[in-house]
Write a protein that holds these residues in place. Structure first.
Motif, PDB file in Angstrom:
ATOM      1  N   GLN A   1      -2.595   5.193   1.370  1.00  0.00           N
ATOM      2  CA  GLN A   1      -3.449   4.033   1.644  1.00  0.00           C
ATOM      3  C   GLN A   1      -3.180   3.452   3.027  1.00  0.00           C
ATOM      4  OE1 GLN A   1      -2.217   1.870  -1.831  1.00  0.00           O
ATOM      5  NE2 GLN A   1      -4.047   2.423  -3.016  1.00  0.00           N
ATOM      6  N   ASN A   2      -1.915   3.452   3.455  1.00  0.00           N
ATOM      7  CA  ASN A   2      -1.583   2.971   4.801  1.00  0.00           C
ATOM      8  C   ASN A   2      -2.233   3.845   5.866  1.00  0.00           C
ATOM      9  OD1 ASN A   2       0.382   0.637   5.451  1.00  0.00           O
ATOM     10  ND2 ASN A   2       1.283   1.517   3.588  1.00  0.00           N
TER      11      ASN A   2
ATOM     12  N   ARG B   1      -0.865   7.349  10.652  1.00  0.00           N
ATOM     13  CA  ARG B   1      -1.947   6.353  10.662  1.00  0.00           C
ATOM     14  C   ARG B   1      -2.638   6.314  12.026  1.00  0.00           C
ATOM     15  NH1 ARG B   1       0.040   0.479   9.440  1.00  0.00           N
ATOM     16  NH2 ARG B   1       1.011   0.880  11.447  1.00  0.00           N
TER      17      ARG B   1
ATOM     18  N   GLU C   1     -10.740   3.348   7.320  1.00  0.00           N
ATOM     19  CA  GLU C   1     -11.554   2.382   6.578  1.00  0.00           C
ATOM     20  C   GLU C   1     -12.165   1.359   7.525  1.00  0.00           C
ATOM     21  OE1 GLU C   1     -11.112  -0.563   2.674  1.00  0.00           O
ATOM     22  OE2 GLU C   1      -9.400   0.615   3.382  1.00  0.00           O
TER      23      GLU C   1
ATOM     24  N   LEU D   1       0.824  -1.196   0.000  1.00  0.00           N
ATOM     25  CA  LEU D   1       0.000   0.000   0.000  1.00  0.00           C
ATOM     26  C   LEU D   1       0.866   1.256   0.000  1.00  0.00           C
ATOM     27  CD1 LEU D   1      -2.753  -0.899   2.645  1.00  0.00           C
ATOM     28  CD2 LEU D   1      -2.841  -1.208   0.158  1.00  0.00           C
TER      29      LEU D   1
ATOM     30  N   LEU E   1      -6.004   3.241   6.376  1.00  0.00           N
ATOM     31  CA  LEU E   1      -6.451   1.915   6.828  1.00  0.00           C
ATOM     32  C   LEU E   1      -7.354   1.978   8.058  1.00  0.00           C
ATOM     33  CD1 LEU E   1      -3.473  -0.610   6.505  1.00  0.00           C
ATOM     34  CD2 LEU E   1      -5.715  -0.727   5.411  1.00  0.00           C
TER      35      LEU E   1
END
Length: 434
Positions: A98-99, A150, A105, A94, A102
């Motif tokens: 995208q990381n 993140r 999501e 990813l 996470l």
């Protein structure tokens, strides 16, 4: 008093050691963490600090006791708590963006909101421009920034960090710590508390408002210190240096050795057969003793100064000083270390004399070495399988720890020439293997 974010009540954690035995890792841990606090859990490797973090985060269940987050029992991953890991824990397939997305999501946040919040977190943590990069393209420091982004993107109430800077070089770690403290002091995140696990004494003082010092075997709270020094902290300030000395004293004095693993009726440095001996390389031990015996060294040496002078990792120094005390080569008091007469003789001896002195002290003060030598002496063949001694150690330690401790003593015994070891056969003897 500010609101309590997390409260631990009589928390214990045991792991299965064998069918009949459990290994107690954490014992009767109690503490509260309040809004607006940065708390550091400080202790030697293997003291159960990381296990405790995972219990607080809801990733591991305690064997006994209770964890409350905002007055509600933690019975699984708690929404409002985010974690940053030592190993970055990024998905290599990813991108950075995208990381970071996470966690959002997983919370069911819509795609547009995910993208907006992730981009803001990336910008806040200093990674703007690297949104489309993959982890393999990034340095260690940048990968850890992705880990922080993140965690922060979910606006955690509590940010938990498990040695997040230990895999980074000193300059990169200092830069990331400084940026994290800027975010905290300027209230650029929605985080109300940070809980940090570290074995770095100065890192704990640099960041934390309160330091909880752990003892080992099993992990439990030994002391709690408040850091009443405003940020940014000057590491040369007298209050700062006094706190460093106080923590070194707490972490190197003999009472940190668990009573269950000390020899009954002996001195504080007398250990039992099942003592968790640290990994100490003989060449490092000799190098430290010889450095301490140099003519330009003071007789009593300040441990923090020794760490800086020799560029030693604190955990490594504590392991070395632990063995020096057990072998009666040094005494430690109030954050200072001083060679004993035996330690000075060892430092000044030639190669063969060093081996003899070490052998004498190893057999006299390390029960496992003495026990192995006695068994080999008593057997007609002067041989025994390593499995025989592993079985005895597993009465005290986990299977993995028993193997590690036995290997340490075998290495020391081979150097001292009190035993020989055939790796292929797994056999200890008094003769060199053919």
């Amino acid at each position: 008093m500010t609101e309590v974010i997390v409260e631990l009540k009589n928390v214990e954690k045991s792991f299965k050691k064998s069918e009949r035995q459990d290994l107690l890792v954490l014992d009767n841990v109690n503490f509260k963490m309040h809004t607006g606090e940065i708390v550091a859990l400080l202790g030697k490797s293997g003291s159960g600090k990381s296990t405790l973090l995972r219990i607080i985060a809801g990733l591991v269940n305690p064997s006994n006791g209770e964890v409350l987050y905002r007055d509600k029992p933690v019975q699984g991953p708690a929404r409002g708590i985010a974690m940053v890991f030592q190993s970055f824990a990024l998905m290599p397939w990813l991108t950075v963006l995208q990381n970071v997305e996470l966690g959002l999501e997983a919370l069911g946040v819509s795609r547009d909101e995910r993208r907006q919040r992730a981009l803001k977190a990336i910008d806040t943590i200093g990674l703007d421009g690297f949104e489309s990069a993959y982890p393999k393209e990034l340095s260690g420091g940048m990968r850890q920034r992705v880990g922080f982004a993140r965690a922060l993107v979910v606006n955690p109430d509590l940010l938990i960090m498990d040695e997040p800077f230990s895999a980074l070089d000193v300059l990169t770690a200092d830069n990331l710590k400084s940026d994290l403290m800027d975010l905290w002091t300027e209230h650029k995140t929605g985080t109300n508390g940070m809980l940090l696990v570290t074995h770095d004494i100065e890192e704990a003082i640099q960041l934390a408002d309160r330091i909880i010092i752990f003892r080992s075997d099993p992990g439990s709270i030994r002391a709690e210190l408040h850091v009443d020094i405003p940020h940014p902290r000057n590491d040369q300030e007298p209050r700062y240096r006094a706190l460093v000395d106080q923590i070194y004293t707490l972490m190197t004095t003999s009472p940190d050795r668990p009573e269950s693993l000390l020899a009954a009726g002996g001195k504080a440095t007398d250990i039992s057969l099942g003592y968790r001996l640290p990994d100490v390389d003989i060449s490092e031990l000799i190098g430290l003793v010889e450095e301490m015996a140099e003519p330009d060294q003071e007789q009593s040496i300040d441990l923090p100064e020794l760490v800086e002078e020799l560029s030693l990792d604190v955990d490594n120094l504590l392991a070395l000083t632990d063995i020096l005390e057990i072998l009666r080569f040094a005494n430690i008091s109030k954050g200072d270390i001083e060679l004993t007469p035996a330690g000075r003789r060892f430092a000044e001896a030639d190669i063969l004399q060093k081996k003899q002195i070490f052998a004498n002290h190893l057999l006299r003060y390390v029960p496992l070495a003495r026990h192995i030598r006695r068994v080999l002496n008593e057997r007609p063949s002067h041989r025994a399988s390593e499995g025989r001694f592993l079985g005895e150690l597993e009465d005290f330690l986990s299977e993995e720890e028993a193997e590690r401790v036995l290997k340490v003593v075998i290495d020391w015994g081979r150097y001292a020439e009190i035993l020989a070891y055939d790796y292929n056969a797994g056999t200890l003897s008094l003769d060199n293997p053919e």
